[in-house]
Design an enzyme around this catalytic site. Structure first.
Site, PDB file in Angstrom:
ATOM      1  N   ASP A  41     -11.279 -11.067  27.447  1.00 29.02           N
ATOM      2  CA  ASP A  41     -11.650  -9.986  28.362  1.00 29.02           C
ATOM      3  C   ASP A  41     -10.766  -8.771  28.076  1.00 29.02           C
ATOM      4  OD1 ASP A  41     -12.180  -8.261  30.398  1.00 29.02           O
ATOM      5  OD2 ASP A  41     -11.811  -9.700  32.021  1.00 29.02           O
ATOM      6  N   LEU A  42     -11.353  -7.738  27.508  1.00 28.48           N
ATOM      7  CA  LEU A  42     -10.574  -6.559  27.107  1.00 28.48           C
ATOM      8  C   LEU A  42     -10.203  -5.652  28.280  1.00 28.48           C
ATOM      9  CD1 LEU A  42     -12.459  -5.621  23.798  1.00 28.48           C
ATOM     10  CD2 LEU A  42     -10.364  -6.959  24.068  1.00 28.48           C
ATOM     11  N   TYR A 157     -16.065   7.932  31.996  1.00 27.21           N
ATOM     12  CA  TYR A 157     -16.639   7.470  30.716  1.00 27.21           C
ATOM     13  C   TYR A 157     -16.383   8.508  29.625  1.00 27.21           C
ATOM     14  CZ  TYR A 157     -19.987   5.721  27.290  1.00 27.21           C
ATOM     15  OH  TYR A 157     -20.570   5.255  26.133  1.00 27.21           O
TER      16      TYR A 157
END
Ligand code: NAI
Length: 285
Positions: A41-42, A157
């Protein structure tokens, strides 16, 4: 045949890149939340560390290249901005820092970081957010985003992608990277038809924005086409590519920013330019 690490190998562009590289006979060590050689899980420091060491172990300490495609999109949610920063920025930078010696061992390794055309087409991303990311301070990067309310995930983002693209350009030309024969570049896709984009199209507020977005060529890109660009950027043909951000976005970046870049250094920037010139000459004899 080469050995490549590919993050986000279970879906979309990462998956297409992994499939293409395997079909060409290369070894791919995929990293993802599922269906990968290294499941990690990054979004957490521990997960990133496990991913970094899992790949190094599987590769035997030498990597010919890497594609950093794992990422999450700007879907709504209060905790989304933090998750975006953790995966899209730190999930690239921390892995590449850990893999750099293995990449240097290969002699002329190539790295493709998947950025986005949101780097130039999303307005008003705070400079402070990008600066804080480059200083590895996630809390400080998130602070200026509070005032954006529901738009915070989109700004986060774009901020995460500006951050990785800037990191790529800053690092690519250094002794540690270019000096070690590692070609570090980024690709900046526009809207590509993957599960990530589908999620946005399934969210009514997002779908409106995606469909209204100016794309001069029209339509969406295909993950397989982007994978072909990535394969090229990993190949010997790309030996002279260093620190570039390649836009493959149907023309949106050019539509919004045609006159912003390329451009000459203005008179006020001359001292800095000349200083860089002299520094390069000094350190390269
Ligand atoms: P996708 O959703 O199909 O694939 C992303 C992959 O990343 C998935 O396999 C997912 O499991 C993995 N991932 C997500 N969170 C993770 C975590 N915490 N740890 C490990 N793996 C994780 O998305 P797509 O579209 O292929 O995206 C690939 C990259 O391209 C992303 O970095 C995205 O931001 C970028 N991008 C996508 C665009 C698009 O329109 N699809 C446009 C521009 C950039």
């Amino acid at each position: 045949m080469a050995t490549y690490a590919v993050t986000g190998s279970a879906s979309g562009m990462g998956r297409a890149a992994a499939e293409r590289l395997r079909a060409a006979g290369h070894t791919v060590i995929g990293v993802d939340l599922r269906d990968a050689e290294v499941v990690a899980d990054l979004s957490t420091p521990e997960g990133r560390q496990a991913a970094a060491s899992g790949v190094l172990e599987a590769a035997g300490g030498r990597l010919d290249g890497a594609v950093l495609a794992a990422g999450v999109g700007p879907t709504p949610g209060k905790d989304r901005p933090r998750l975006i920063m953790q995966i899209n920025y730190f999930g690239v930078v921390e892995l590449l820092e850990a893999w750099r010696p293995a990449l240097a061992s290969a002699g002329n390794a190539k790295v493709v970081v998947v950025a986005s055309n949101s780097t130039t087409t999303v307005p008003v991303v705070p400079h402070r957010t990008v600066r804080a990311l480059l200083a590895k301070d996630a809390d400080r990067a998130l602070r200026p985003l509070r005032k954006f309310g529901k738009a915070a995930p989109s700004i986060a983002y774009a901020g995460s992608k500006i951050g990785v693209a800037r990191w790529v350009r800053r690092m690519a030309i250094t002794r540690d990277w270019a000096g070690a024969g590692i070609r570090l570049n980024a690709i900046a896709p526009g809207a590509i038809m993957t599960p990530l984009l589908q999620k946005q199209l399934d969210t009514p507020s997002e779908a409106k924005a995606v469909n209204a977005f100016p794309v001069p060529i029209g339509g969406f890109g295909e993950p397989e086409d982007l994978a072909a660009w990535m394969e090229f950027m990993l190949s010997e043909r790309a030996d002279f590519l260093c620190g570039s951000v390649i836009f493959v976005d149907g023309g949106s970046d050019a539509y919004f920013r045609a006159d912003d870049w390329p451009g000459a250094v203005p008179v006020a920037g001359l001292p800095r330019y000349l200083w860089r010139f002299a520094r390069f000459k000094r350190s390269n004899g």
